[in-house]
Design a protein around this motif. Structure first.
Motif, PDB file in Angstrom:
ATOM      1  N   ARG A  28       0.846  -1.187   0.000  1.00 18.09           N
ATOM      2  CA  ARG A  28       0.000   0.000   0.000  1.00 18.09           C
ATOM      3  C   ARG A  28       0.887   1.244   0.000  1.00 18.09           C
ATOM      4  O   ARG A  28       1.974   1.253   0.579  1.00 18.09           O
ATOM      5  CB  ARG A  28      -0.941   0.014   1.206  1.00 18.09           C
ATOM      6  CG  ARG A  28      -1.904  -1.149   1.242  1.00 18.09           C
ATOM      7  CD  ARG A  28      -2.870  -1.082   2.400  1.00 18.09           C
ATOM      8  NE  ARG A  28      -3.820   0.015   2.269  1.00 18.09           N
ATOM      9  CZ  ARG A  28      -4.840   0.198   3.102  1.00 18.09           C
ATOM     10  NH1 ARG A  28      -5.041  -0.634   4.108  1.00 18.09           N
ATOM     11  NH2 ARG A  28      -5.662   1.220   2.925  1.00 18.09           N
ATOM     12  N   THR A  52      -6.003   0.120  -5.581  1.00 13.58           N
ATOM     13  CA  THR A  52      -6.956   0.451  -4.522  1.00 13.58           C
ATOM     14  C   THR A  52      -8.181   1.158  -5.093  1.00 13.58           C
ATOM     15  O   THR A  52      -9.329   0.789  -4.786  1.00 13.58           O
ATOM     16  CB  THR A  52      -6.267   1.337  -3.470  1.00 13.58           C
ATOM     17  OG1 THR A  52      -5.184   0.614  -2.884  1.00 13.58           O
ATOM     18  CG2 THR A  52      -7.245   1.739  -2.383  1.00 13.58           C
ATOM     19  N   LEU A  93     -12.142  -0.300  -5.482  1.00 16.06           N
ATOM     20  CA  LEU A  93     -13.260   0.438  -4.891  1.00 16.06           C
ATOM     21  C   LEU A  93     -14.339   0.716  -5.936  1.00 16.06           C
ATOM     22  O   LEU A  93     -15.540   0.570  -5.656  1.00 16.06           O
ATOM     23  CB  LEU A  93     -12.752   1.737  -4.280  1.00 16.06           C
ATOM     24  CG  LEU A  93     -13.791   2.558  -3.504  1.00 16.06           C
ATOM     25  CD1 LEU A  93     -14.295   1.783  -2.310  1.00 16.06           C
ATOM     26  CD2 LEU A  93     -13.209   3.892  -3.070  1.00 16.06           C
ATOM     27  N   GLN A 102     -13.723   3.368   3.371  1.00 18.60           N
ATOM     28  CA  GLN A 102     -14.492   2.130   3.294  1.00 18.60           C
ATOM     29  C   GLN A 102     -13.781   0.987   4.018  1.00 18.60           C
ATOM     30  O   GLN A 102     -12.558   1.005   4.204  1.00 18.60           O
ATOM     31  CB  GLN A 102     -14.707   1.748   1.826  1.00 18.60           C
ATOM     32  CG  GLN A 102     -15.452   2.805   1.032  1.00 18.60           C
ATOM     33  CD  GLN A 102     -16.833   3.071   1.593  1.00 18.60           C
ATOM     34  OE1 GLN A 102     -17.671   2.179   1.681  1.00 18.60           O
ATOM     35  NE2 GLN A 102     -17.079   4.326   1.983  1.00 18.60           N
ATOM     36  N   GLY A 152     -12.024  -2.636   4.661  1.00 22.87           N
ATOM     37  CA  GLY A 152     -11.100  -3.382   3.820  1.00 22.87           C
ATOM     38  C   GLY A 152     -11.748  -4.604   3.202  1.00 22.87           C
ATOM     39  O   GLY A 152     -12.515  -5.311   3.855  1.00 22.87           O
ATOM     40  N   TRP A 153     -11.436  -4.876   1.955  1.00 19.51           N
ATOM     41  CA  TRP A 153     -12.036  -6.012   1.260  1.00 19.51           C
ATOM     42  C   TRP A 153     -11.514  -7.346   1.780  1.00 19.51           C
ATOM     43  O   TRP A 153     -12.144  -8.381   1.597  1.00 19.51           O
ATOM     44  CB  TRP A 153     -11.793  -5.907  -0.243  1.00 19.51           C
ATOM     45  CG  TRP A 153     -10.340  -5.840  -0.656  1.00 19.51           C
ATOM     46  CD1 TRP A 153      -9.594  -4.726  -0.872  1.00 19.51           C
ATOM     47  CD2 TRP A 153      -9.465  -6.940  -0.901  1.00 19.51           C
ATOM     48  NE1 TRP A 153      -8.316  -5.039  -1.228  1.00 19.51           N
ATOM     49  CE2 TRP A 153      -8.201  -6.400  -1.262  1.00 19.51           C
ATOM     50  CE3 TRP A 153      -9.613  -8.320  -0.854  1.00 19.51           C
ATOM     51  CZ2 TRP A 153      -7.106  -7.202  -1.572  1.00 19.51           C
ATOM     52  CZ3 TRP A 153      -8.512  -9.115  -1.164  1.00 19.51           C
ATOM     53  CH2 TRP A 153      -7.278  -8.560  -1.513  1.00 19.51           C
ATOM     54  N   GLU A 154     -10.355  -7.345   2.450  1.00 23.21           N
ATOM     55  CA  GLU A 154      -9.801  -8.605   2.950  1.00 23.21           C
ATOM     56  C   GLU A 154     -10.431  -9.043   4.258  1.00 23.21           C
ATOM     57  O   GLU A 154     -10.341 -10.210   4.626  1.00 23.21           O
ATOM     58  CB  GLU A 154      -8.293  -8.468   3.148  1.00 23.21           C
ATOM     59  CG  GLU A 154      -7.517  -8.294   1.871  1.00 23.21           C
ATOM     60  CD  GLU A 154      -6.035  -8.217   2.139  1.00 23.21           C
ATOM     61  OE1 GLU A 154      -5.348  -9.207   1.869  1.00 23.21           O
ATOM     62  OE2 GLU A 154      -5.566  -7.177   2.620  1.00 23.21           O
ATOM     63  N   ASP A 166      -4.742   6.259  -1.856  1.00 21.61           N
ATOM     64  CA  ASP A 166      -5.156   5.369  -0.773  1.00 21.61           C
ATOM     65  C   ASP A 166      -5.225   6.207   0.492  1.00 21.61           C
ATOM     66  O   ASP A 166      -4.201   6.581   1.065  1.00 21.61           O
ATOM     67  CB  ASP A 166      -4.163   4.223  -0.609  1.00 21.61           C
ATOM     68  CG  ASP A 166      -4.626   3.180   0.406  1.00 21.61           C
ATOM     69  OD1 ASP A 166      -5.578   3.470   1.163  1.00 21.61           O
ATOM     70  OD2 ASP A 166      -4.042   2.083   0.439  1.00 21.61           O
ATOM     71  N   SER A 170      -9.057  -1.138   7.072  1.00 22.70           N
ATOM     72  CA  SER A 170      -9.272   0.226   6.589  1.00 22.70           C
ATOM     73  C   SER A 170      -8.866   0.296   5.119  1.00 22.70           C
ATOM     74  O   SER A 170      -7.705   0.039   4.778  1.00 22.70           O
ATOM     75  CB  SER A 170      -8.453   1.221   7.423  1.00 22.70           C
ATOM     76  OG  SER A 170      -8.525   2.516   6.877  1.00 22.70           O
ATOM     77  N   PHE A 171      -9.819   0.644   4.256  1.00 22.70           N
ATOM     78  CA  PHE A 171      -9.544   0.618   2.816  1.00 22.70           C
ATOM     79  C   PHE A 171      -9.213   2.032   2.317  1.00 22.70           C
ATOM     80  O   PHE A 171      -8.109   2.514   2.540  1.00 22.70           O
ATOM     81  CB  PHE A 171     -10.745   0.019   2.090  1.00 22.70           C
ATOM     82  CG  PHE A 171     -10.453  -0.413   0.682  1.00 22.70           C
ATOM     83  CD1 PHE A 171      -9.168  -0.718   0.272  1.00 22.70           C
ATOM     84  CD2 PHE A 171     -11.467  -0.529  -0.242  1.00 22.70           C
ATOM     85  CE1 PHE A 171      -8.892  -1.125  -1.022  1.00 22.70           C
ATOM     86  CE2 PHE A 171     -11.210  -0.936  -1.539  1.00 22.70           C
ATOM     87  CZ  PHE A 171      -9.930  -1.226  -1.923  1.00 22.70           C
ATOM     88  N   THR A 172     -10.151   2.704   1.686  1.00 20.54           N
ATOM     89  CA  THR A 172      -9.865   4.025   1.134  1.00 20.54           C
ATOM     90  C   THR A 172     -11.167   4.751   0.810  1.00 20.54           C
ATOM     91  O   THR A 172     -12.252   4.173   0.858  1.00 20.54           O
ATOM     92  CB  THR A 172      -9.018   3.914  -0.151  1.00 20.54           C
ATOM     93  OG1 THR A 172      -8.657   5.220  -0.613  1.00 20.54           O
ATOM     94  CG2 THR A 172      -9.802   3.212  -1.239  1.00 20.54           C
TER      95      THR A 172
END
Length: 792
Positions: free
Chosen positions: A123, A132, A136, A160, A162-164, A704, A713-715
């Motif tokens: 990241r 990233t 999204l 948003q 986190g997708w993981e 990001d 924690s995504f972005t």
């Protein structure tokens, strides 16, 4: 360093020496001239020799008072002298504060170890930021495409999840790769891998033949085999490794027996797709898709009525050089013609029902043996439920020619096993603690020092977590951090050994000194020595924190904190414990202080003075090592240089990793075997060689805005304000972009009829402009434009 107490001892010894001189009177001389005779001179010389020996003995045990006057004590020596006067106060206060902060860190910080293997994506780099924003947009494509104002506002203003780590997000991301679960497969699975539709399916005619058959498949929805659902990676998907060839009748028979045993378990537990009708177990499920399934189709067993032995006999009569040659030609044609543009095309050379999941990537014109094959069971439950009965599955362990490894296509068993392994690693940590404890007891010969040393090591972990969570503000605690337990046990024991040895050496040099005297000399020396090793180790770990991969960054910070707190606790706990230990040892009545006291109760015990006639075991070992290494030092130098050169040569030949997957299990574990063997299948080889889908996004900026160290924690969505598609030049560039891009050799259409969105829009304008009665949307918004570019 000297002090007032040692000065007093020096003065007393000097007074004794003066008294000794006054008491000593040489015999009167017979010579009147005052010159001593030879006998008198000898006596005088003996007396002076005696006095010189006493002075030398005194100088060895008592510091020089002149040196004390010219060399004032350092700040550290004065502080440790104060601590030595009240060691219990310092020990208890430090212990209470450390325990309080530890409790706050572990409870309020909600300590937990993450073992979901998340966070291994880089990241903060340009490429990572592009990915990233792309993820999204794709995960929210439906809302954005429908001009949902609330969705746009949410994505732009809020970071948003986190997708993981978020189940709903992971599910949406999996759909983007073409891995939508079936209606009854709505569970969440890991998104590390992706799959494509089944490259080569059975034809409609074969499906009709199966559907019209009676027997085992009667009442079953066999469209499952031809719809592509068979390759959903949620299914139980064992891989078989053979010693001969999977096409051999004996291998077919043994795999058939293993499949039947496993199928019976799945039916009994209700873990598979059921057909109408009942069996003795009350359920009947679709049979697995495998070479056994293929063999039944080829020998005409549409009813699936043949036993495994009968099937092997029928296959013996069917298979031969001609049949093997057909399959080899089929595999070679697949390798030569497979294209991501048309993944569902079945070459004419391939027999009905064949799939690349049945052979390995090496099978073809140059190799007639199939070393790896697989079976796909029609399961429809979460991996956790399958994992509960995995020990009941038949791996063909009694076979002499084939052996199986079970897992789901998503490696569900692998992930669950890794989670469970955390507890086993905790047991290993306890084993490390036991070995460390044993070493400390042997070295210090003191249960008291051993106990304090273990407390020091143990408390360094929660204290480091306190700073890690509340000061450094890191929320993600990856499994990798747990390795710090082994590091801190080793460093903690080393610091304890240094402190104890420094104290013992100081006591040996000043056997009559007070506890404060020894503390003022030994503890600053020990603190300085430990500080050098601590700071170099901690800096090495902290420097690794520049890595953009979250688990590695978190590991570096946490272990660096462990090293620092281990040093601090050694000073705060072990140092006052040494002062208490020294006082107890002087009294000689506390077995908890030293094991020698229990062994020699009633005798004067001195744990510090070493018998020169019989050195300690450690000293004898070290002296022996030194003597041996010193003799061969030049040979060792040459060996070390040669080993360095060889290591550099091999290091230069290391290959780059072929996959970004993080593997945590040994190859001997069944679930890791399933992963490694599945990579050998022709199906997976085609996936890797077929390329990957790519995306081009307009109007977003690579960014990001989330927490790089926390996969949860995504972005936010970061728009590119400079993007303006309303200009004529911009519209012309975008219309011509796709034609230019797909003209490259590396690029191909993801679908046969794929058209870029801007080109579809341009075609729609042309179409609507030619209609006598165009659509309302065209009349309302397009101002009569016949093609791009159009006016804003």
């Amino acid at each position: 360093n000297s002090n007032s107490n040692s000065n007093s001892n020096n003065n007393n010894n000097m007074e004794e020496d003066d008294a000794y001189l006054e008491e000593y009177t040489p015999p009167e001389s017979d010579n009147d001239d005052g010159v001593p005779s030879d006998e008198e001179e000898a006596v005088s010389a003996d007396g002076l020799l005696e006095l010189d020996k006493k002075e030398q003995s005194s100088s060895r045990s008592v510091p020089n008072p002149t040196a004390a006057a010219t060399s004032p004590e350092s700040f550290a020596a004065r502080r440790f002298r104060v601590m030595a006067r009240h060691p219990w106060y310092h020990l208890l206060i430090s212990l209470v504060v450390a325990c309080t902060l530890s409790a706050v860190g572990m409870v309020v910080g909600e300590f937990s170890v993450a073992v979901d293997n998340a966070g291994w994506q880089s990241r903060g780099t340009l490429i990572a930021n592009r990915q990233t924003q792309a993820l999204l947009v794709l995960m929210n494509l439906y809302e954005l495409s429908n001009d949902d104002d609330a969705a746009w506002q949410e994505l732009e203003d809020t970071v948003q999840p986190g997708w993981e780590t978020d189940a709903s997000v992971s599910g949406r991301r999996r759909q983007l790769t073409g891995d939508d679960d079936d209606n009854d497969d709505d569970e969440h699975h890991n998104t590390r891998n992706s799959s494509r539709p089944l490259p080569f399916t059975m034809t409609d005619s074969l499906e009709r033949r199966i559907q019209e058959s009676s027997g085992l498949l009667e009442g079953c929805d066999v469209s499952y085999y031809t719809s592509g659902s068979v390759l959903r990676k949620t299914h139980l998907w064992p891989v078989w490794k053979t010693k001969t060839s999977a096409l051999d009748p004996q291998v077919i028979r043994d795999i058939c027996h293993a499949e039947q045993t496993t199928q019976a378990v799945l039916e009994q537990e209700g873990l598979c797709r059921q057909c109408s009708g009942t069996t003795t177990t009350g359920r009947r499920c679709l049979p697995p898709y495998s070479l056994v399934f293929f063999a039944r189709l080829q020998v005409g067993d549409m009813e699936f009525s043949l036993t495994c032995d009968e099937l092997a006999n029928a296959w013996t009569d069917f298979v031969g050089d001609a049949t093997t040659g057909v399959l080899q030609d089929c595999a070679e044609t697949i390798k030569a013609t497979y294209s991501i543009d048309n993944p569902t095309a079945l070459p004419d050379q391939c027999p009905l029902g064949f799939s690349p999941t049945m052979v390995d990537e090496y099978f073809g014109s140059e190799q007639a043996q199939v070393e790896y094959t697989s079976s796909i069971f029609a399961t429809n439950v979460e991996p956790e439920k399958l994992y509960q009965v995995v020990d009941k599955f038949d791996r063909a362990e009694d076979s002499k020619v084939v052996f199986g490894a079970y897992d789901t296509g998503w490696e569900g068993f692998n992930d669950i096993y890794v989670d469970d392994s955390v507890f086993n690693d905790m047991l290993l940590a306890m084993g490390s603690a036991f070995v460390t404890t044993l070493a400390v007891v042997v070295h210090t010969r003191s249960p008291w020092l051993t106990l304090v040393g273990l407390v020091q090591i143990t408390l360094s972990f929660p204290l480091a977590f306190f700073v890690y969570t509340f000061i450094v503000r890191l929320e993600f605690f990856p499994f990798l951090n747990f390795i710090g337990v082994f590091v801190v046990f080793a460093l903690g024991a080393d610091d304890l050994f240094v402190a104890v040895d420094k104290w013992k050496n100081a006591r040996i040099d000043n056997h009559e000194g007070t506890v404060e005297d020894i503390a003022a000399v030994a503890l600053p020396d020990a603190a300085g020595s430990m500080f050098l090793t601590t700071i170099t180790t901690a800096v090495a770990f902290f420097a690794t924190a520049i890595c953009p991969v979250a688990p590695l960054k978190c590991f570096a910070v946490f272990v660096g904190l462990l090293v620092v707190f281990d040093y601090c606790l050694c000073v705060l706990l072990v140092f006052p414990a040494l002062c208490i230990y020294d006082r107890w040892l002087a009294k000689g009545n506390n077995c908890f202080c030293s094991l020698h006291i229990c062994k020699k109760r009633g005798e004067q015990v001195d744990d510090f003075v070493e018998d020169e006639r019989k050195p300690s075991l450690i000293r004898r070992i070290l002296l022996g090592f030194y003597a041996g290494f010193h003799k061969i030092r030049w040979i060792l130098l040459v060996i070390c240089i040669a080993a360095t050169v060889v290591s550099l040569i091999f290091a230069a030949r290391l290959e780059l990793p072929q996959t970004s997957d993080v593997r945590l299990l040994k190859s001997s574990v069944q679930y890791e075997q399933a992963y490694e063997w599945r990579l050998k299948l022709l199906y997976d080889s085609l996936q890797k060689s077929g390329g990957a889908p790519g995306f081009v996004f307009w109007g977003v900026t690579p960014a990001d805005t989330g927490d790089y160290t926390n996969p949860a924690s995504f972005t936010q969505l970061v728009l590119d304000d400079s993007f303006d598609p309303s200009t004529a030049a911009g519209q012309e560039y975008m219309v011509e972009f796709c034609d230019r891009f797909f003209a490259n050799d590396f690029a191909g259409l993801t679908e046969d009829d794929y058209i870029c969105p801007i080109n579809r829009f341009n075609a729609w304008l042309v179409e609507q402009s030619n209609y006598s009665n165009p659509s309302y949307a065209y009349r309302q918004n397009c101002n009569g434009a016949s093609s791009l570019p159009m006016s804003p």
